[in-house]
Design a protein around this motif. Structure first.
Motif, PDB file in Angstrom:
ATOM      1  N   ALA A   1       0.919  -1.155   0.071  1.00 35.22           N
ATOM      2  CA  ALA A   1       0.142   0.025  -0.019  1.00 35.22           C
ATOM      3  C   ALA A   1       0.847   1.381   0.044  1.00 35.22           C
ATOM      4  CB  ALA A   1      -0.951   0.015   1.332  1.00 35.22           C
ATOM      5  N   ALA A   2       2.031   1.427   0.728  1.00 37.50           N
ATOM      6  CA  ALA A   2       2.789   2.418   0.865  1.00 37.50           C
ATOM      7  C   ALA A   2       3.323   2.479  -0.543  1.00 37.50           C
ATOM      8  CB  ALA A   2       3.854   2.299   2.042  1.00 37.50           C
ATOM      9  N   TYR A   3       3.702   1.346  -1.168  1.00 34.39           N
ATOM     10  CA  TYR A   3       4.733   1.600  -2.500  1.00 34.39           C
ATOM     11  C   TYR A   3       3.641   2.143  -3.445  1.00 34.39           C
ATOM     12  CZ  TYR A   3       6.740   0.392  -7.081  1.00 34.39           C
ATOM     13  OH  TYR A   3       7.199   0.658  -8.147  1.00 34.39           O
TER      14      TYR A   3
ATOM     15  N   GLU B   1       6.763  10.460  -7.015  1.00 32.19           N
ATOM     16  CA  GLU B   1       7.795  10.061  -7.743  1.00 32.19           C
ATOM     17  C   GLU B   1       8.471   8.809  -7.702  1.00 32.19           C
ATOM     18  OE1 GLU B   1       9.787  13.632  -7.579  1.00 32.19           O
ATOM     19  OE2 GLU B   1       8.144  14.885  -8.260  1.00 32.19           O
ATOM     20  N   GLY B   2       7.880   7.689  -6.979  1.00 32.34           N
ATOM     21  CA  GLY B   2       8.383   6.576  -6.720  1.00 32.34           C
ATOM     22  C   GLY B   2       9.484   6.739  -5.576  1.00 32.34           C
ATOM     23  N   LYS B   3       9.654   7.563  -4.899  1.00 36.70           N
ATOM     24  CA  LYS B   3      10.548   7.724  -3.798  1.00 36.70           C
ATOM     25  C   LYS B   3      10.074   6.807  -2.529  1.00 36.70           C
ATOM     26  CE  LYS B   3      12.629  11.941  -5.217  1.00 36.70           C
ATOM     27  NZ  LYS B   3      12.122  13.426  -5.106  1.00 36.70           N
ATOM     28  N   ILE B   4      10.774   5.664  -2.376  1.00 36.11           N
ATOM     29  CA  ILE B   4      10.366   4.652  -1.318  1.00 36.11           C
ATOM     30  C   ILE B   4      11.045   4.953  -0.236  1.00 36.11           C
ATOM     31  CG2 ILE B   4      10.085   2.259  -0.827  1.00 36.11           C
ATOM     32  CD1 ILE B   4       8.696   3.267  -3.552  1.00 36.11           C
TER      33      ILE B   4
ATOM     34  N   LEU C   1       4.460   5.851   4.442  1.00 35.62           N
ATOM     35  CA  LEU C   1       3.684   6.682   3.452  1.00 35.62           C
ATOM     36  C   LEU C   1       4.319   8.047   3.348  1.00 35.62           C
ATOM     37  CD1 LEU C   1       0.062   6.135   4.628  1.00 35.62           C
ATOM     38  CD2 LEU C   1       0.675   5.601   2.497  1.00 35.62           C
ATOM     39  N   GLY C   2       5.290   8.325   4.447  1.00 35.65           N
ATOM     40  CA  GLY C   2       5.866   9.666   4.459  1.00 35.65           C
ATOM     41  C   GLY C   2       5.263  10.547   5.436  1.00 35.65           C
TER      42      GLY C   2
END
Ligand code: CMX
Length: 441
Positions: free
Chosen positions: A184-186, A194-197, A214-215
């Motif tokens: 889910a976080a991905y 921007e795909g920053k994991i 999630l950030g």
């Protein structure tokens, strides 16, 4: 883990024996009648399923193993003193019917951390989708890619005995619950950031770590996630996501397939997608009225316009509930504690004062009161999570706790493949005309 597994098995064996006895003595007892209208109108009120994890009362709302939302907020162990309950504690409660100690929950959180690895090919599969793909589609694709990891599927292919189904389901359940927040976080980071994991924080609890990935590292947001993951977890067995998971699981489709199927149902606007629809509707109202804080009169007119356009008011109504959803109240309390002056949250409360009498006046809406989805978006927006198409994924992460613990019970109790009888309208007419004795002949 072994302890939880053995505890579950002991409970399941005990209940299994009790059910055998109940069926022996009362298997032919008639529990009510079915009206023709019910089979045409969504089987409302038809008792047709067993689901051990929770029970919904039309007036009082959901009870998880007989505990109300209020009681859960009091009694379940928490990450911080006076804060919100830990969702993995609710999973424990739903699974074995006991409120765990803080130590037991901490052990479970640590186990989930250890089992949370998601293979790279799963991320690559989700990455292959265009970024415009709806987050729920990305999420379910991720779950389906992960299905290759299913213990149940592998063991079934190798010739597993019926008596071991429960154990393989239990293993998949823990793996899935551990991995779902990562998928889910991905989805969120890929679609909106921007795909920053962000790497997991191994010291955090399940929901706290999800918020982190999630950030959102704000402590209050972590508390919101804990509450959110608790209140959306389960709503007895007949709602679309729970019922679908159960139905698909009854064919011995493994927990990955069953959960993914259930989440496709959650993605419908009359069910879980309603949380995105609510905030979209409020944003559209604000745009159209050119104000951040519409008055009650303005809201009334906008609601009437929505109804005149043949649309539903999202977040209002329910197939079973006949009062304000206690899950709405719990979120309102959270809002009053943490953001009493937030304009959007205040708008949600003004809508709550305005909508019910309007829906009541239509004379056909059975429940004019708000459901869980009427409130959730505004709290998320407060912390900056404004990408409302993502909201149903949060619901899906939480719902895993309920539908998967139920699936463990289904397999442990040896529930058979589900196969109700359907009839045609031509058959109904023959029966009404007394051309046949039984409906369906
Ligand atoms: N706005 C406008 N009309 C509504 C309404 C609402 N919020 N809720 C019900 N109605 C209408 C129905 O569409 C139906 O109309 P028709 O007879 O013209 O088809 C009539 O009132 C009777 O419906 P009901 O018996 O009261 O409600 P149902 O059990 O059929 O449906 C639900 C329940 C939730 C699908 C419905 O209330 C609805 O569409 N609500 C808005 C969407 C929503 O918030 N869904 C989330 C539910 C919670 C969840 O699962 O997450």
């Amino acid at each position: 883990m072994e302890m939880l597994k053995q505890k579950f098995k002991a409970q399941a064996d005990k209940l299994g024996e009790e059910i055998k006895q109940i069926l022996k003595e009362h298997g032919d007892t008639v529990i009510g009648e079915i009206k023709l209208s019910q089979i045409y109108q969504g089987m409302r009120g038809m008792i047709a399923l067993i689901s051990e994890t929770s029970l919904l009362d039309a007036q009082d709302g959901i009870r998880f193993r007989r505990h109300t939302i209020d009681e859960l907020r009091q009694k379940l162990p928490k990450a911080k003193e006076g804060g919100e309950p830990l969702p993995e504690a609710l999973f424990y409660l739903m699974l074995v019917g006991e409120i765990p100690t803080k130590e037991e929950v901490d052990t479970l959180s640590a186990i989930l951390q250890r089992r949370s690895h998601v293979p790279m090919y799963v991320y690559e599969t989700m990455k292959a989708l265009p970024t415009e793909t709806h987050p729920m589609t990305m999420f379910v694709v991720g779950i389906m890619a992960l299905q290759a990891e299913s213990v149940f599927a592998k063991r079934y292919a190798a010739g597993m005995s019926k008596k071991d189904y429960w154990e393989a389901t239990f293993e998949d359940t823990l793996d899935l619950i551990a991995r779902i927040p990562h998928i889910a976080a991905y989805v969120y980071r890929r679609k909106y950031k921007e795909g920053k994991i962000l790497h997991p924080d191994g010291l955090l609890d399940w929901a706290g770590n999800f918020a982190h990935m999630l950030g959102y590292d704000d402590e209050e947001f972590k508390e919101l996630m804990r509450l959110y993951m608790v209140i959306h977890a389960d709503h007895e067995g007949g709602n679309v996501s729970a019922h679908t998971t159960h139905l698909v699981g009854s064919a011995l489709s493994d927990p990955y397939l069953s959960y993914a199927a259930g989440m496709n149902g959650l993605a419908g606007p009359l069910h879980g997608l309603a949380n995105q629809e609510v905030i979209k509707w409020i944003f559209e109202m604000q745009r159209e009225l050119k104000t951040e804080s519409p008055t009650s009169e303005q809201i009334k007119q906008y609601v009437e316009k929505t109804l005149a356009e043949g649309k539903v008011v999202p977040g209002y109504g329910h197939a079973v509930l006949r009062k304000t959803d206690p899950r709405f109240i719990a979120q309102m309390e959270f809002g009053k504690k943490h953001m009493p002056d937030d304009p959007l949250v205040n708008t949600v409360w003004r809508i709550y004062e305005t909508v019910p009498p309007i829906l009541q006046s239509l004379g056909k809406v059975k429940n004019p009161w708000p459901n869980v989805d009427a409130h959730s978006g505004a709290l998320l927006v407060h912390y900056g999570l404004v990408e409302y198409e993502y909201y149903t994924v949060l619901f899906a992460v939480s719902r895993a706790l309920g539908v998967l613990s139920s699936l463990c019970w289904d397999r442990a109790l040896g529930m058979p493949i589900e196969r109700p009888k359907s009839v045609t309208t031509a058959a109904v007419k023959r029966w009404l005309n007394k051309e046949v004795e039984n409906l369906g002949d």
